[in-house]
Design an enzyme around this catalytic site. Sequence first.
Site, short mmCIF file in Angstrom:
data_model
loop_
_atom_site.label_atom_id
_atom_site.label_comp_id
_atom_site.label_asym_id
_atom_site.label_seq_id
_atom_site.Cartn_x
_atom_site.Cartn_y
_atom_site.Cartn_z
N GLU A 23 -1.29 -22.96 -26.62
CA GLU A 23 -2.57 -23.38 -26.73
C GLU A 23 -2.26 -23.25 -27.93
O GLU A 23 -1.56 -23.09 -28.72
CB GLU A 23 -3.12 -22.02 -26.07
CG GLU A 23 -5.00 -22.61 -26.31
CD GLU A 23 -6.03 -21.48 -25.69
OE1 GLU A 23 -5.70 -21.06 -24.79
OE2 GLU A 23 -7.35 -21.53 -26.20
N ASN A 59 -9.17 -21.64 -23.96
CA ASN A 59 -10.30 -22.22 -24.01
C ASN A 59 -11.36 -22.81 -26.09
O ASN A 59 -11.59 -23.07 -26.03
CB ASN A 59 -10.89 -20.19 -25.06
CG ASN A 59 -11.12 -19.74 -23.39
OD1 ASN A 59 -10.89 -20.04 -22.55
ND2 ASN A 59 -10.84 -17.94 -23.98
N ASN A 96 -11.79 -26.90 -19.19
CA ASN A 96 -10.84 -25.59 -19.33
C ASN A 96 -11.90 -24.43 -18.62
O ASN A 96 -13.08 -24.19 -19.54
CB ASN A 96 -10.74 -24.84 -20.09
CG ASN A 96 -9.73 -24.31 -20.11
OD1 ASN A 96 -8.61 -23.57 -19.69
ND2 ASN A 96 -10.22 -22.99 -20.87
N GLU A 97 -12.07 -23.71 -17.86
CA GLU A 97 -12.78 -22.83 -17.42
C GLU A 97 -14.28 -22.71 -17.41
O GLU A 97 -15.46 -21.86 -18.62
CB GLU A 97 -12.53 -21.10 -17.91
CG GLU A 97 -10.66 -21.07 -17.99
CD GLU A 97 -10.62 -19.72 -18.15
OE1 GLU A 97 -10.96 -18.95 -19.00
OE2 GLU A 97 -9.00 -19.01 -17.22
N TYR A 104 -4.49 -14.27 -14.19
CA TYR A 104 -3.96 -13.11 -14.84
C TYR A 104 -3.95 -11.63 -14.36
O TYR A 104 -5.12 -10.99 -13.72
CB TYR A 104 -4.56 -12.37 -16.69
CG TYR A 104 -4.46 -14.08 -17.05
CD1 TYR A 104 -3.30 -14.96 -17.56
CD2 TYR A 104 -5.63 -15.20 -17.56
CE1 TYR A 104 -3.07 -15.65 -18.49
CE2 TYR A 104 -5.23 -16.18 -17.82
CZ TYR A 104 -4.45 -16.63 -17.95
OH TYR A 104 -3.68 -17.35 -19.21
N GLU A 155 -3.09 -21.53 -14.79
CA GLU A 155 -2.94 -20.58 -15.69
C GLU A 155 -2.40 -19.53 -15.06
O GLU A 155 -3.39 -19.26 -14.24
CB GLU A 155 -4.09 -19.78 -17.60
CG GLU A 155 -4.46 -21.43 -17.58
CD GLU A 155 -5.12 -20.81 -18.86
OE1 GLU A 155 -5.68 -19.23 -19.39
OE2 GLU A 155 -6.21 -21.44 -19.07
N GLN A 162 1.32 -18.01 -21.72
CA GLN A 162 1.42 -19.41 -22.16
C GLN A 162 3.30 -19.55 -22.36
O GLN A 162 3.55 -18.97 -21.68
CB GLN A 162 1.06 -19.19 -23.19
CG GLN A 162 -0.64 -19.58 -22.67
CD GLN A 162 -1.44 -19.13 -23.86
OE1 GLN A 162 -0.98 -20.53 -25.27
NE2 GLN A 162 -3.10 -19.42 -23.69
O1 AHR Z 1 -4.32 -18.24 -21.98
C1 AHR Z 1 -5.45 -17.17 -22.47
C2 AHR Z 1 -6.70 -17.68 -21.88
O2 AHR Z 1 -6.39 -17.63 -21.18
C3 AHR Z 1 -6.84 -19.81 -22.53
O3 AHR Z 1 -7.09 -19.93 -23.49
C4 AHR Z 1 -8.05 -19.72 -21.25
O4 AHR Z 1 -8.60 -20.56 -20.61
C5 AHR Z 1 -7.87 -18.28 -20.48
O5 AHR Z 1 -9.37 -17.98 -20.26
#
Ligand code: AHR
Length: 510
Positions: A33, A78, A178-179, A250, A298, A358
């Site tokens: 990103e 994001n 995205n999201e 995450y 992700e 990432q």
């Molecule tokens: O990977 C970091 C961030 O986590 C990304 O930009 C977003 O999509 C997620 O919330």
Amino acid sequence: MNNVLNNRQAVMTVDRDFTIAPIDPRIFGSFIEHLGRAVYDGIYCPGHPQADEQGFRKDVIQLVRELNVPIVRYPGGNFVSSFVWEDSVGPVADRPRRIELAWRSTETNEIGMDEFADWAKKAGTQVMMAVNLGTRGIADACNLLEYCNHPGGAKYSDMRIRNGHKEPHNFKVWCLGNEMDGPWQFGHKTMEEYGRLAAETAKAMKQIDPSIELVSCGSSNDHMPTYPQWEATTLEHTYDYVDYVSMHQYYGNERNDTQDYLACSDDMDRFIHTDEVTLDFVQAKKRGKKQIHLSFDEWNVWFHSKQQDDDSMTNRPWQVAPSLLEDHYTFEDALLVGEMLITLLRHADRVKMACLAQLVNVIAPIMTDKNGGPVWRQTIYWPFLLASRYGRGTAMLPLVASPKVETSRHGAVDALVAVAVHNEEAGELTLFAVNRDLGRDLTLRTVLRGFEGYALADWQALESDDLKAVNSAESQPVRPVSRTGAGFEDGALCATLKAASFNVIRLKKV
Ligand code: AHR
């Protein structure tokens, strides 16, 4: 750590006829990103002794190649929700600098679409491209697709040719935003709004290039208040046009409760299962023939850097390539990453793509020194490398009987997390196994059916007496070690897995 107090036994049965599915290699994807030092000072660092003629670091490329990452998501995250792609192409001197909303940084646009396509080729990977459905919409997505994939003879494809890329990039996989369920997202939408927009965008994009595959946004994580209704409602709109629904997750050990932290892969397993049945529900409702797959685009451990990042974005905004999301991973994080990889493999029938988020500097397996120094491997590099290297083939359905381990929030969970992968072509069977019991070794008896003539070839493990051990540019205490002591007893392969260990046991046809 007292790890030999009580040695217990787990039994896993692997039968050649009982398979989950062929593993799509894109399950070993990753993500770059425009965030922090991922691009600038990460993959791109002109002036560095390792920089090539385009400013890309050759040592970073070499590690990406070592990880053998088949697809890399780009440019966000994001970031994509305020991305103006036109600013990122053409002569670099003419590209504007922009304030970047998601990470409150300054984007110089020195690296853009075309340069990233060049980098991907050098790194031996494909690009998973994301379009901005936050602050932009259908027309911009179509223009970008024309720029990237159309051969020429129209405004945006001719622009690409003028910019020095005669051949189209032919990006195959495209993420529809995205999201979009997240209130933090610029252009955040309700599920009805997003479903409609994603469907109309997808319809138009497939008209331009019917060969592309489209990923519609699922929930940002399984704690979102709209999950899993979001998946059902948005897919009701997009079912005819999309191929995948995304998943993001995450985990972190904020409470410093490692036994419980290592149970998080069970949450991931449940999350995937819930998505699978939700997608099937929509398919059934539509009387549809097409099965929608999952793109877990992700996933990782992310928590070490969060507080520092909030402070940096609040008090020192608009920097170019600030140090953001630079988690320094511990040994226990590598164990959980290993478990998450096993979980993805166990769902190989539905999870066709996944991106470790990432790749470089930002919550990443690969780090570059801030002061122009070397590149180095974080702890989580190793489970990813081993899974990417040996986890290709067919995921086998493992029948597991494991002793339990008590956790504070997840209750009693299996001590063993495992999967087997059969690579018929190479004549290899690989067992991936984590003993997540922090206090006790675990003897794994693997009963093999239909694998006559397979002999033990190699056993590599990640083990440490220090759950908090970290790697750095200077020292690499966490790395795989070769183990001995496994062997066949009464027709079963027996190996004693150390307490808190990630193991890759390989058998080869002789
Ligand atoms: O990977 C970091 C961030 O986590 C990304 O930009 C977003 O999509 C997620 O919330």
